[in-house]
Design an enzyme around this catalytic site. Structure first.
Site, PDB file in Angstrom:
ATOM      1  N   LYS A  65      18.035   9.535  16.898  1.00  0.00           N
ATOM      2  CA  LYS A  65      18.224   8.146  17.328  1.00  0.00           C
ATOM      3  C   LYS A  65      19.401   7.490  16.615  1.00  0.00           C
ATOM      4  O   LYS A  65      20.242   6.853  17.256  1.00  0.00           O
ATOM      5  CB  LYS A  65      16.931   7.357  17.079  1.00  0.00           C
ATOM      6  CG  LYS A  65      17.028   5.861  17.335  1.00  0.00           C
ATOM      7  CD  LYS A  65      15.682   5.207  17.329  1.00  0.00           C
ATOM      8  CE  LYS A  65      14.808   5.612  16.202  1.00  0.00           C
ATOM      9  NZ  LYS A  65      15.366   5.289  14.859  1.00  0.00           N
ATOM     10  N   THR A  67      21.874   9.055  15.109  1.00  0.00           N
ATOM     11  CA  THR A  67      23.073   9.774  15.541  1.00  0.00           C
ATOM     12  C   THR A  67      23.537   9.272  16.910  1.00  0.00           C
ATOM     13  O   THR A  67      24.742   9.090  17.146  1.00  0.00           O
ATOM     14  CB  THR A  67      22.779  11.289  15.608  1.00  0.00           C
ATOM     15  OG1 THR A  67      22.289  11.719  14.334  1.00  0.00           O
ATOM     16  CG2 THR A  67      24.026  12.082  15.957  1.00  0.00           C
ATOM     17  N   ARG A  88      20.194   0.173   9.678  1.00  0.00           N
ATOM     18  CA  ARG A  88      19.465  -0.106   8.442  1.00  0.00           C
ATOM     19  C   ARG A  88      20.035   0.723   7.290  1.00  0.00           C
ATOM     20  O   ARG A  88      20.647   1.763   7.501  1.00  0.00           O
ATOM     21  CB  ARG A  88      17.978   0.247   8.612  1.00  0.00           C
ATOM     22  CG  ARG A  88      17.244  -0.656   9.582  1.00  0.00           C
ATOM     23  CD  ARG A  88      15.838  -0.156   9.831  1.00  0.00           C
ATOM     24  NE  ARG A  88      15.858   1.171  10.445  1.00  0.00           N
ATOM     25  CZ  ARG A  88      14.850   2.029  10.388  1.00  0.00           C
ATOM     26  NH1 ARG A  88      13.746   1.710   9.724  1.00  0.00           N
ATOM     27  NH2 ARG A  88      14.936   3.206  10.984  1.00  0.00           N
ATOM     28  N   LYS A  99      12.219  13.448   5.015  1.00  0.00           N
ATOM     29  CA  LYS A  99      13.032  13.146   6.189  1.00  0.00           C
ATOM     30  C   LYS A  99      14.517  13.412   5.970  1.00  0.00           C
ATOM     31  O   LYS A  99      15.246  13.789   6.882  1.00  0.00           O
ATOM     32  CB  LYS A  99      12.811  11.683   6.602  1.00  0.00           C
ATOM     33  CG  LYS A  99      13.438  11.340   7.944  1.00  0.00           C
ATOM     34  CD  LYS A  99      13.129   9.892   8.325  1.00  0.00           C
ATOM     35  CE  LYS A  99      13.793   9.535   9.651  1.00  0.00           C
ATOM     36  NZ  LYS A  99      13.596   8.111  10.001  1.00  0.00           N
ATOM     37  N   ALA A 267       9.667   1.337   9.887  1.00  0.00           N
ATOM     38  CA  ALA A 267       9.021   0.842  11.104  1.00  0.00           C
ATOM     39  C   ALA A 267       7.556   1.246  11.214  1.00  0.00           C
ATOM     40  O   ALA A 267       6.815   0.646  11.981  1.00  0.00           O
ATOM     41  CB  ALA A 267       9.767   1.336  12.345  1.00  0.00           C
ATOM     42  N   PHE A 295      11.856   4.756  14.122  1.00  0.00           N
ATOM     43  CA  PHE A 295      10.869   5.626  14.753  1.00  0.00           C
ATOM     44  C   PHE A 295      10.842   5.421  16.266  1.00  0.00           C
ATOM     45  O   PHE A 295      11.844   5.051  16.868  1.00  0.00           O
ATOM     46  CB  PHE A 295       9.493   5.454  14.109  1.00  0.00           C
ATOM     47  CG  PHE A 295       9.445   5.921  12.680  1.00  0.00           C
ATOM     48  CD1 PHE A 295       9.807   7.217  12.355  1.00  0.00           C
ATOM     49  CD2 PHE A 295       9.055   5.079  11.654  1.00  0.00           C
ATOM     50  CE1 PHE A 295       9.775   7.663  11.043  1.00  0.00           C
ATOM     51  CE2 PHE A 295       9.026   5.515  10.335  1.00  0.00           C
ATOM     52  CZ  PHE A 295       9.378   6.815  10.028  1.00  0.00           C
ATOM     53  N   PHE A 375      21.083  19.987  22.688  1.00  0.00           N
ATOM     54  CA  PHE A 375      21.212  21.146  21.818  1.00  0.00           C
ATOM     55  C   PHE A 375      21.777  22.308  22.640  1.00  0.00           C
ATOM     56  O   PHE A 375      21.546  22.393  23.853  1.00  0.00           O
ATOM     57  CB  PHE A 375      19.859  21.548  21.225  1.00  0.00           C
ATOM     58  CG  PHE A 375      19.399  20.675  20.077  1.00  0.00           C
ATOM     59  CD1 PHE A 375      19.225  21.212  18.811  1.00  0.00           C
ATOM     60  CD2 PHE A 375      19.143  19.321  20.267  1.00  0.00           C
ATOM     61  CE1 PHE A 375      18.797  20.413  17.756  1.00  0.00           C
ATOM     62  CE2 PHE A 375      18.715  18.520  19.223  1.00  0.00           C
ATOM     63  CZ  PHE A 375      18.542  19.071  17.958  1.00  0.00           C
ATOM     64  N   TRP A 403      26.918  14.765  18.664  1.00  0.00           N
ATOM     65  CA  TRP A 403      26.806  15.490  17.394  1.00  0.00           C
ATOM     66  C   TRP A 403      27.992  16.444  17.246  1.00  0.00           C
ATOM     67  O   TRP A 403      28.591  16.533  16.177  1.00  0.00           O
ATOM     68  CB  TRP A 403      25.491  16.260  17.343  1.00  0.00           C
ATOM     69  CG  TRP A 403      25.152  16.791  15.983  1.00  0.00           C
ATOM     70  CD1 TRP A 403      24.356  16.207  15.050  1.00  0.00           C
ATOM     71  CD2 TRP A 403      25.607  18.025  15.396  1.00  0.00           C
ATOM     72  NE1 TRP A 403      24.281  16.982  13.919  1.00  0.00           N
ATOM     73  CE2 TRP A 403      25.046  18.104  14.106  1.00  0.00           C
ATOM     74  CE3 TRP A 403      26.433  19.059  15.833  1.00  0.00           C
ATOM     75  CZ2 TRP A 403      25.281  19.183  13.249  1.00  0.00           C
ATOM     76  CZ3 TRP A 403      26.671  20.137  14.978  1.00  0.00           C
ATOM     77  CH2 TRP A 403      26.093  20.196  13.707  1.00  0.00           C
TER      78      TRP A 403
END
Length: 550
Positions: A65, A67, A88, A99, A267, A295, A375, A403
């Site tokens: 998210k 990214t 954030r 994480k 969150a 999230f 991907f 990415w």
């Protein structure tokens, strides 16, 4: 990768947004704070359009998210839009825990990555200090005669630390004799769950910050009357610690797109949005502001819309829901170890999670696009299954490769999102009315967003909610705290579960932030470390470079 990309001097990044050099307070060559007075004085005739990036329920397979937020910002800039990204600040808890980092990935990152993920400009340390000076003043007051008649059994203000440490969740303090203080139960929350974090992120200026801090309820007297931070004369010291932290931070993406990174509440246990000051600054400086909420959309987006937008008067123009084929397979019942092979049936089953999040965003009156963070192992048949599920909702699906390609890999999404934002079809409205009883606000979220059958309110919780309403907080929004991994409170219930009851364990009044926190299931406000934490791989190379951050 981040270290190998040359960055622009931060003054050049600021100039792209029209920020003069004398309003840029350098923290090294590539990060800065913007002068708070200058930011607050801006009142554009036509603010920019606000675009929310959210996601499906997270899985260990990853969704991307943040990214995607960064890639979309870079892509909008590539197609000629004046854009600012609002994110954030990372917490050290996830960085050293399970994480990992929170600055994006691949060619879609904000930089300087190492500095942002570690101490950055010191904002989280300031919040920790402000929280803990208040805690120290409570116990000091009790020690020196307790003129406010605080009941030590009813002190609700907890200390905080910006690291994961399960051993600090519950403790007894003040042991060691009369000179060491008054023994009582206490505990630590992680800094990003502190009400001070929520206050900093919702405050509109220093005056509002002080007023909110003064309303913080820290304890009750022996006759059950509330005791506030103002009663303890703590507001001045807390504000002094937070003054510089109130100014938004400016950095850049690897492509040079301006990014305002400020505030960092989780969150799953807090309201999951960056600061109101940073978002408003972005809207005053750019034509499009791309922001994310933590999230999945059931947590971060719901709170962004029902809490932040409601309290700050913000009106988003569009929403993007991010998913990956890998994560959809997990929601379709595939274990992480078995994700490599093609499994169209699992993708189709897992799309129930994506569909529900899209439907939920539309309940707020927002036009929605779906971004597939692609991907290399994704097959055409699997991608077609996602497109088919979204076609039934009349939602466009965009395959994104930011990415690997940076902004160039998200241009299709950028054109679509700009069209949605410019189309004027958004009709934002919060999910529930402010005058609903607190129990009904909780029930509305549980039924409309989580799709629960009902909510379980223990008698003690009902009594506390009634007490909050009697104190004048009936119109406060509610901040749901539950597992991020499922619509339910069972983290293993993937996909789109139904037929469950939402158990409310505890409720807390955040009077300064202006909302009621609702703890559901086994959610903790101080996380623990995994068996092999990320900190095990972090260090400093012989050349002095930080290594192992990911």
């Amino acid at each position: 990768m981040a270290r190998g990309v040359p960055l622009k001097p931060i003054e050049s990044v600021a100039a792209e947004l029209g920020v003069p050099a004398d309003a840029v307070y350098r923290h090294g060559p590539f990060k800065a704070k913007l002068a708070l007075d200058w930011v607050l004085a801006r009142r554009p005739a036509k603010p920019g359009k606000l675009i929310l990036v959210t996601a499906i329920s997270p899985t260990p397979a990853g969704e991307g998210k943040t990214t995607t937020t960064i890639g979309l910002g870079d892509a909008l800039r590539r197609i000629g839009r004046r854009v600012a990204i609002c994110l954030r600040e990372p917490s050290l808890g996830p960085v050293f825990g399970a994480k990992g980092c929170a600055t994006g990935g691949g060619k879609a990152q904000v930089a300087p990555m190492e500095e942002i993920n570690l101490h950055f400009t010191g904002d989280l340390h300031a919040i920790t200090a402000a929280n803990n000076i208040l805690a120290a003043l409570i116990d000091n007051h009790i020690y020196w005669g307790n003129p406010l008649n605080i009941d030590p059994r009813r002190v609700t203000w907890r200390r905080c630390l910006d690291l994961n440490d399960r051993a600090l969740r519950n403790m007894v303090i003040g042991l060691g004799g009369a000179s060491q203080g008054v023994p009582r139960e206490d505990g630590f929350d992680i800094t990003v769950a502190s009400e001070v974090m929520a206050i900093l992120c919702l405050a509109t200026d220093l005056e509002d910050l002080q007023a909110r801090l003064g309303r913080v309820i820290v304890a009750q007297t022996r006759d059950k009357k509330p005791v506030t931070a103002a009663d303890l004369d703590a507001v001045g010291a807390m504000t002094a610690l937070l003054r510089d932290a109130m100014a938004p931070n400016l950095v850049q993406t690897l492509e040079g797109t301006p990014a305002l990174v400020h505030g960092g509440p989780f969150a799953n246990i807090a309201h999951g949005c960056n600061s109101v000051i940073a978002t408003r600054a972005g809207l005053s400086l750019a034509d499009y502001v791309v922001t994310e909420a933590g999230f999945g959309a059931d947590l971060g987006a719901e709170k962004f819309l029902d809490i932040k937008c409601r309290l700050a008067g913000l009106e988003p123009s569009a929403a993007v829901v991010v998913a990956t084929v890998r994560a959809l397979k997990m929601h379709g019942g595939v274990a992480k170890a078995d994700l490599k092979g093609e499994n169209v049936a699992a993708v189709t089953a897992g799309c129930a999670n994506l569909v529900r999040h899209v439907e939920n965003m539309r309940k707020f009156g927002l036009p929605v696009a779906v971004a597939i963070n692609r991907f290399t192992a994704d097959t055409e048949a699997e991608l077609a299954a996602v497109a088919e599920a979204c076609r039934a909702l009349d939602v466009e699906v965009h395959l994104c490769n930011h990415w690997g390609e940076g902004g160039a890999g998200a241009e299709s999404l950028a054109h679509a999102v700009a069209a949605l934002a410019d189309g004027g079809t958004a009709a934002f409205k919060p999910l529930y009315a402010a005058d609903l009883p607190l129990t009904e606000k909780i029930r509305t979220i549980a039924r409309e967003i989580y799709r629960a059958d009902d909510v379980e309110f223990p008698a003690t919780v009902r009594a506390r909610l009634a007490e909050f309403e009697a104190r004048g907080f009936r119109e406060a929004p509610v901040c749901m705290a539950k597992t991020q991994y499922s619509f339910s409170t069972d983290p293993d219930a993937k996909g789109a579960p139904t037929g469950f009851t939402l158990p409310v364990r505890e409720v807390r009044l955040s009077a300064g932030a202006g909302f009621v926190v609702v703890l559901c299931g086994d959610i903790m406000t101080m996380p623990g470390l995994p068996k092999v934490p990320a900190s095990s791989h972090i260090g400093v190379s012989p050349a002095g470079h930080i290594v192992g951050l990911s």
